[in-house]
Design a protein around this motif. Structure first.
Motif, PDB file in Angstrom:
ATOM      1  N   PRO A   1     -92.349 -32.190  37.924  1.00 17.01           N
ATOM      2  CA  PRO A   1     -92.212 -32.985  39.143  1.00 17.01           C
ATOM      3  C   PRO A   1     -91.745 -34.402  38.815  1.00 17.01           C
ATOM      4  CG  PRO A   1     -94.520 -32.793  38.526  1.00 17.01           C
ATOM      5  CD  PRO A   1     -93.743 -32.061  37.480  1.00 17.01           C
ATOM      6  N   VAL A   2     -90.637 -34.836  39.421  1.00 18.59           N
ATOM      7  CA  VAL A   2     -90.099 -36.177  39.172  1.00 18.59           C
ATOM      8  C   VAL A   2     -89.564 -36.763  40.480  1.00 18.59           C
ATOM      9  CG1 VAL A   2     -89.466 -35.646  36.777  1.00 18.59           C
ATOM     10  CG2 VAL A   2     -87.776 -35.330  38.589  1.00 18.59           C
ATOM     11  N   ASN A   3     -89.227 -38.054  40.418  1.00 16.12           N
ATOM     12  CA  ASN A   3     -88.571 -38.725  41.541  1.00 16.12           C
ATOM     13  C   ASN A   3     -87.068 -38.713  41.301  1.00 16.12           C
ATOM     14  OD1 ASN A   3     -90.740 -40.415  43.346  1.00 16.12           O
ATOM     15  ND2 ASN A   3     -91.474 -40.054  41.267  1.00 16.12           N
ATOM     16  N   THR A   4     -86.340 -38.120  42.233  1.00 13.38           N
ATOM     17  CA  THR A   4     -84.899 -37.973  42.069  1.00 13.38           C
ATOM     18  C   THR A   4     -84.244 -37.882  43.443  1.00 13.38           C
ATOM     19  OG1 THR A   4     -83.196 -36.716  40.879  1.00 13.38           O
ATOM     20  CG2 THR A   4     -84.939 -35.433  41.930  1.00 13.38           C
ATOM     21  N   ARG A   5     -82.911 -37.843  43.471  1.00 18.14           N
ATOM     22  CA  ARG A   5     -82.209 -37.729  44.748  1.00 18.14           C
ATOM     23  C   ARG A   5     -82.499 -36.372  45.390  1.00 18.14           C
ATOM     24  NH1 ARG A   5     -77.877 -40.957  46.011  1.00 18.14           N
ATOM     25  NH2 ARG A   5     -77.317 -41.274  43.819  1.00 18.14           N
ATOM     26  N   ASN A   6     -82.774 -36.383  46.673  1.00 17.88           N
ATOM     27  CA  ASN A   6     -83.205 -35.182  47.392  1.00 17.88           C
ATOM     28  C   ASN A   6     -82.168 -34.055  47.362  1.00 17.88           C
ATOM     29  OD1 ASN A   6     -84.688 -33.482  49.130  1.00 17.88           O
ATOM     30  ND2 ASN A   6     -83.803 -34.421  50.947  1.00 17.88           N
ATOM     31  N   ASN A   7     -80.915 -34.388  47.660  1.00 14.18           N
ATOM     32  CA  ASN A   7     -79.828 -33.388  47.643  1.00 14.18           C
ATOM     33  C   ASN A   7     -80.173 -32.119  48.422  1.00 14.18           C
ATOM     34  OD1 ASN A   7     -78.017 -34.914  46.208  1.00 14.18           O
ATOM     35  ND2 ASN A   7     -78.582 -34.108  44.216  1.00 14.18           N
ATOM     36  N   GLY A   8     -80.849 -32.293  49.567  1.00 17.94           N
ATOM     37  CA  GLY A   8     -81.112 -31.149  50.434  1.00 17.94           C
ATOM     38  C   GLY A   8     -82.339 -30.337  50.090  1.00 17.94           C
ATOM     39  N   ALA A   9     -83.083 -30.722  49.052  1.00 17.84           N
ATOM     40  CA  ALA A   9     -84.246 -29.924  48.641  1.00 17.84           C
ATOM     41  C   ALA A   9     -85.341 -29.934  49.703  1.00 17.84           C
ATOM     42  CB  ALA A   9     -84.785 -30.435  47.311  1.00 17.84           C
ATOM     43  N   ILE A  10     -85.563 -31.107  50.328  1.00 14.34           N
ATOM     44  CA  ILE A  10     -86.519 -31.205  51.441  1.00 14.34           C
ATOM     45  C   ILE A  10     -85.693 -31.457  52.695  1.00 14.34           C
ATOM     46  CG2 ILE A  10     -88.493 -32.447  52.406  1.00 14.34           C
ATOM     47  CD1 ILE A  10     -89.295 -33.257  49.575  1.00 14.34           C
ATOM     48  N   ALA A  11     -85.691 -30.493  53.585  1.00 13.48           N
ATOM     49  CA  ALA A  11     -84.770 -30.542  54.736  1.00 13.48           C
ATOM     50  C   ALA A  11     -85.029 -31.726  55.656  1.00 13.48           C
ATOM     51  CB  ALA A  11     -84.863 -29.230  55.520  1.00 13.48           C
ATOM     52  N   SER A  12     -86.261 -32.183  55.746  1.00 15.14           N
ATOM     53  CA  SER A  12     -86.601 -33.234  56.703  1.00 15.14           C
ATOM     54  C   SER A  12     -86.458 -34.654  56.140  1.00 15.14           C
ATOM     55  CB  SER A  12     -88.026 -33.012  57.217  1.00 15.14           C
ATOM     56  OG  SER A  12     -88.869 -32.499  56.211  1.00 15.14           O
ATOM     57  N   ILE A  13     -85.889 -34.780  54.925  1.00 18.25           N
ATOM     58  CA  ILE A  13     -85.634 -36.087  54.309  1.00 18.25           C
ATOM     59  C   ILE A  13     -84.130 -36.202  54.064  1.00 18.25           C
ATOM     60  CG2 ILE A  13     -86.066 -37.515  52.248  1.00 18.25           C
ATOM     61  CD1 ILE A  13     -88.538 -37.256  53.905  1.00 18.25           C
ATOM     62  N   PRO A  14     -83.524 -37.400  54.292  1.00 19.70           N
ATOM     63  CA  PRO A  14     -82.079 -37.539  54.061  1.00 19.70           C
ATOM     64  C   PRO A  14     -81.676 -37.120  52.643  1.00 19.70           C
ATOM     65  CG  PRO A  14     -82.932 -39.475  55.203  1.00 19.70           C
ATOM     66  CD  PRO A  14     -84.118 -38.639  54.842  1.00 19.70           C
ATOM     67  N   ASN A  15     -80.517 -36.511  52.540  1.00 18.25           N
ATOM     68  CA  ASN A  15     -80.047 -35.988  51.247  1.00 18.25           C
ATOM     69  C   ASN A  15     -79.943 -37.055  50.173  1.00 18.25           C
ATOM     70  OD1 ASN A  15     -79.846 -33.480  52.374  1.00 18.25           O
ATOM     71  ND2 ASN A  15     -77.620 -33.488  52.583  1.00 18.25           N
ATOM     72  N   ASP A  16     -79.589 -38.300  50.576  1.00 18.82           N
ATOM     73  CA  ASP A  16     -79.343 -39.343  49.581  1.00 18.82           C
ATOM     74  C   ASP A  16     -80.596 -40.140  49.228  1.00 18.82           C
ATOM     75  OD1 ASP A  16     -79.576 -40.625  52.030  1.00 18.82           O
ATOM     76  OD2 ASP A  16     -77.841 -41.941  51.740  1.00 18.82           O
ATOM     77  N   SER A  17     -81.745 -39.760  49.781  1.00 24.06           N
ATOM     78  CA  SER A  17     -82.987 -40.487  49.514  1.00 24.06           C
ATOM     79  C   SER A  17     -83.713 -39.935  48.298  1.00 24.06           C
ATOM     80  CB  SER A  17     -83.918 -40.401  50.731  1.00 24.06           C
ATOM     81  OG  SER A  17     -83.564 -41.364  51.691  1.00 24.06           O
ATOM     82  N   ALA A  18     -84.560 -40.774  47.728  1.00 25.51           N
ATOM     83  CA  ALA A  18     -85.408 -40.353  46.609  1.00 25.51           C
ATOM     84  C   ALA A  18     -86.611 -39.583  47.136  1.00 25.51           C
ATOM     85  CB  ALA A  18     -85.879 -41.569  45.816  1.00 25.51           C
ATOM     86  N   VAL A  19     -86.931 -38.486  46.465  1.00 28.48           N
ATOM     87  CA  VAL A  19     -88.128 -37.708  46.777  1.00 28.48           C
ATOM     88  C   VAL A  19     -88.853 -37.401  45.475  1.00 28.48           C
ATOM     89  CG1 VAL A  19     -87.233 -36.646  48.890  1.00 28.48           C
ATOM     90  CG2 VAL A  19     -86.833 -35.504  46.688  1.00 28.48           C
ATOM     91  N   GLU A  20     -90.125 -37.032  45.582  1.00 29.61           N
ATOM     92  CA  GLU A  20     -90.863 -36.545  44.415  1.00 29.61           C
ATOM     93  C   GLU A  20     -91.028 -35.046  44.595  1.00 29.61           C
ATOM     94  OE1 GLU A  20     -93.801 -38.995  42.253  1.00 29.61           O
ATOM     95  OE2 GLU A  20     -95.260 -37.537  43.007  1.00 29.61           O
ATOM     96  N   ILE A  21     -90.477 -34.287  43.667  1.00 26.48           N
ATOM     97  CA  ILE A  21     -90.384 -32.844  43.870  1.00 26.48           C
ATOM     98  C   ILE A  21     -90.294 -32.120  42.529  1.00 26.48           C
ATOM     99  CG2 ILE A  21     -87.835 -32.872  44.060  1.00 26.48           C
ATOM    100  CD1 ILE A  21     -88.275 -30.801  46.422  1.00 26.48           C
ATOM    101  N   SER A  22     -90.778 -30.890  42.502  1.00 27.31           N
ATOM    102  CA  SER A  22     -90.621 -30.071  41.300  1.00 27.31           C
ATOM    103  C   SER A  22     -89.133 -29.820  41.047  1.00 27.31           C
ATOM    104  CB  SER A  22     -91.346 -28.728  41.476  1.00 27.31           C
ATOM    105  OG  SER A  22     -92.737 -28.921  41.614  1.00 27.31           O
ATOM    106  N   CYS A  23     -88.720 -30.016  39.802  1.00 24.58           N
ATOM    107  CA  CYS A  23     -87.308 -29.878  39.430  1.00 24.58           C
ATOM    108  C   CYS A  23     -87.176 -29.050  38.153  1.00 24.58           C
ATOM    109  CB  CYS A  23     -86.684 -31.256  39.154  1.00 24.58           C
ATOM    110  SG  CYS A  23     -86.623 -32.359  40.571  1.00 24.58           S
ATOM    111  N   VAL A  24     -86.050 -28.389  38.027  1.00 24.15           N
ATOM    112  CA  VAL A  24     -85.663 -27.807  36.742  1.00 24.15           C
ATOM    113  C   VAL A  24     -84.998 -28.929  35.941  1.00 24.15           C
ATOM    114  CG1 VAL A  24     -84.254 -26.068  35.581  1.00 24.15           C
ATOM    115  CG2 VAL A  24     -85.344 -25.530  37.777  1.00 24.15           C
ATOM    116  N   ILE A  25     -85.501 -29.195  34.735  1.00 24.40           N
ATOM    117  CA  ILE A  25     -85.005 -30.323  33.942  1.00 24.40           C
ATOM    118  C   ILE A  25     -83.958 -29.829  32.946  1.00 24.40           C
ATOM    119  CG2 ILE A  25     -85.614 -32.273  32.491  1.00 24.40           C
ATOM    120  CD1 ILE A  25     -86.954 -32.355  35.258  1.00 24.40           C
ATOM    121  N   THR A  26     -82.728 -30.359  33.075  1.00 23.48           N
ATOM    122  CA  THR A  26     -81.611 -29.954  32.233  1.00 23.48           C
ATOM    123  C   THR A  26     -81.005 -31.182  31.550  1.00 23.48           C
ATOM    124  OG1 THR A  26     -79.790 -30.306  33.793  1.00 23.48           O
ATOM    125  CG2 THR A  26     -81.087 -28.279  34.081  1.00 23.48           C
ATOM    126  N   GLN A  27     -80.045 -30.945  30.659  1.00 22.02           N
ATOM    127  CA  GLN A  27     -79.384 -32.083  30.005  1.00 22.02           C
ATOM    128  C   GLN A  27     -78.558 -32.902  30.993  1.00 22.02           C
ATOM    129  OE1 GLN A  27     -77.004 -30.359  26.913  1.00 22.02           O
ATOM    130  NE2 GLN A  27     -75.630 -29.282  28.323  1.00 22.02           N
TER     131      GLN A  27
END
Length: 439
Positions: free
Chosen positions: A333-359
């Motif tokens: 779980p990290v703070n990153t750009r939403n990019n549509g992951a949470i539908a009720s938050i703007p895509n360009d906003s920061a959210v705290e969400i479980s993420c797959v961590i890649t290079q």
């Protein structure tokens, strides 16, 4: 040259030994060549104490990490692969004001929520954005890993007001929740997984798993029956059982400020009268820690560090850096750009969400809409973060007043205005952007 270069800004922090321990423990996977610890002139003595301890820890562990100390971040940054920021603008004296002034108005005084969170953001964001400019010039390919609070608001500002795209915000609350659930269930934390979604210090566990099996109802039942799950800096008042049954998702410890406001305010007022604000308590803890750190025979992270509210912060940072560097594709779980992951938050906003961590960085795991019972509060706090970040960048008094007023912990625009005036005055030295504009 072989190996990684990492720069830690705020290197004189009492948390740094945990960071060093995390890097030592992962050296086989994370071959760090140079670690630069950077601080400001006021932090010189602490930086030297931490630097000496860091060198003893590295020597004891037998790993070839070169530790460098500097008061000039422009000396440290060139060629960095990762830059971590753990700064406290105004130090603990500023935090003490953030906590004490709101209490005079019958408002929660807390370092990352309500008026205190607003002012920590107003002080911190301009400094972080200055660091971003230096990164753009001196190490444009570096990853910026921020765990300066308020981490969500800072990530929002970096994404919106800088050209840095390789940035991740980090918090110890989700890892603390996972540890808390593991303790409740008496299982190893490695067996626990939680689907996190929301905002920094406003994150929910949507589902809880042990060995891949959903145990959310069991955990909520235990929570409603008095099982504790909190942090060193947040009093555990328990939860109203029927409320938890209705909520149906796992709240984080900071939700107490929003769902138990009057009780938390009473606790703060009582603590303030008896032993001072949390900042004053932490000042003593820090004093004791640095006394330990100065011992020339100490060459490990002392267990007393976990008495600070930020336990696991640095370990989370080391895990994140390790996963980016090694392209691990694990879930954090990290703070990153939403990019549509949470539908009720703007895509360009920061959210705290479980993420797959890649290079290439964190890839948020889509959850769709947040559940109706929690959606509105999350959206309100996101509005607060957005307006606060704008106020921090512009020095616009009216935006700052708007941010103060729309925060759910502030009861009215009248109180917001009084609070804003007194806190601007108290923090004037660290808020030049508000005093160079006519209102």
């Amino acid at each position: 040259m072989e190996g990684l270069k990492i720069v830690t800004i705020g290197g004189g922090s009492s948390y740094t030994p945990e960071l060093i321990e995390g890097f030592i423990n992962r050296y086989d996977e994370l071959p760090i060549r140079e670690l630069w610890l950077v601080d400001i002139p006021e932090g010189k003595e602490k930086l030297e104490t931490i630097g000496a301890l860091a060198k003893r820890m590295v020597e004891k562990a037998g790993v070839p990490i070169d530790i460098h100390l500097t008061l000039d971040r422009k000396e440290a940054l060139p060629g960095a692969d990762f830059v971590t920021t753990q700064i406290r603008v105004g130090q603990l004296a500023a935090r003490a004001k953030d906590e004490a002034i709101p209490l005079k108005y019958g408002v929660i005084g807390q370092e990352t929520n309500g008026p205190g969170g607003l002012f920590k953001g107003l002080r911190t964001i301009p400094v972080i954005l200055d660091i971003c400019q230096d990164i753009e010039q001196l190490c444009p390919d570096a990853w910026l890993i921020n765990f300066s609070n308020p981490a969500g608001m800072v990530t929002e500002a970096v994404l919106r007001y800088s050209n840095i795209t390789r940035t991740v915000g980090l918090c110890n609350v989700p890892i603390g929740m996972r540890m808390g659930v593991a303790e409740m269930l008496d299982v190893d934390p490695s067996r626990v997984q939680i689907d996190f979604a929301g905002l920094n210090h406003m994150v929910y566990g949507l589902e809880v798993y042990v060995d891949g099996k959903i145990v959310t109802k069991k955990v909520l039942e235990m929570l409603s029956n008095g099982a504790g799950m909190t942090m060193k800096n947040i009093v555990d008042l328990g939860w109203e059982p029927d409320f938890i049954k209705g909520l149906e998702v796992l709240p984080c410890p900071y939700h107490r400020y929003y769902y138990q406001t009057s009780k938390m305010l009473e606790e703060e007022q009582k603590d303030d009268a008896e032993k001072g604000t949390r900042a004053q308590v932490v000042q003593q803890l820090e004093k004791d820690l640095f006394q330990l750190y100065r011992d020339p025979n100490l060459a490990i992270k002392p267990p007393q560090l976990e008495e600070r509210g930020g336990a696991y912060y640095s370990d989370a940072a080391c895990s994140l850096i390790n996963s980016i560097y090694n392209d691990k594709h694990d879930i954090q779980p990290v703070n990153t750009r939403n990019n549509g992951a949470i539908a009720s938050i703007p895509n360009d906003s920061a959210v705290e969400i479980s993420c797959v961590i890649t290079q290439e960085g964190p890839k948020p795991i889509s959850v769709g809409d947040l559940p109706v019972p929690v959606r509105g509060l999350v959206q309100q706090i996101k509005s607060f973060e957005r307006v606060s970040a704008e106020a921090a960048v512009t020095g616009d008094y009216h935006k700052a007043l708007l941010a103060m007023t729309i925060n759910p912990l502030v009861p009215s625009d009248t109180i917001a205005k009084k609070l804003l005036g007194e806190m601007l005055e108290a923090h004037q030295d660290y808020l030049p952007q508000f005093f160079t504009h006519a209102r």
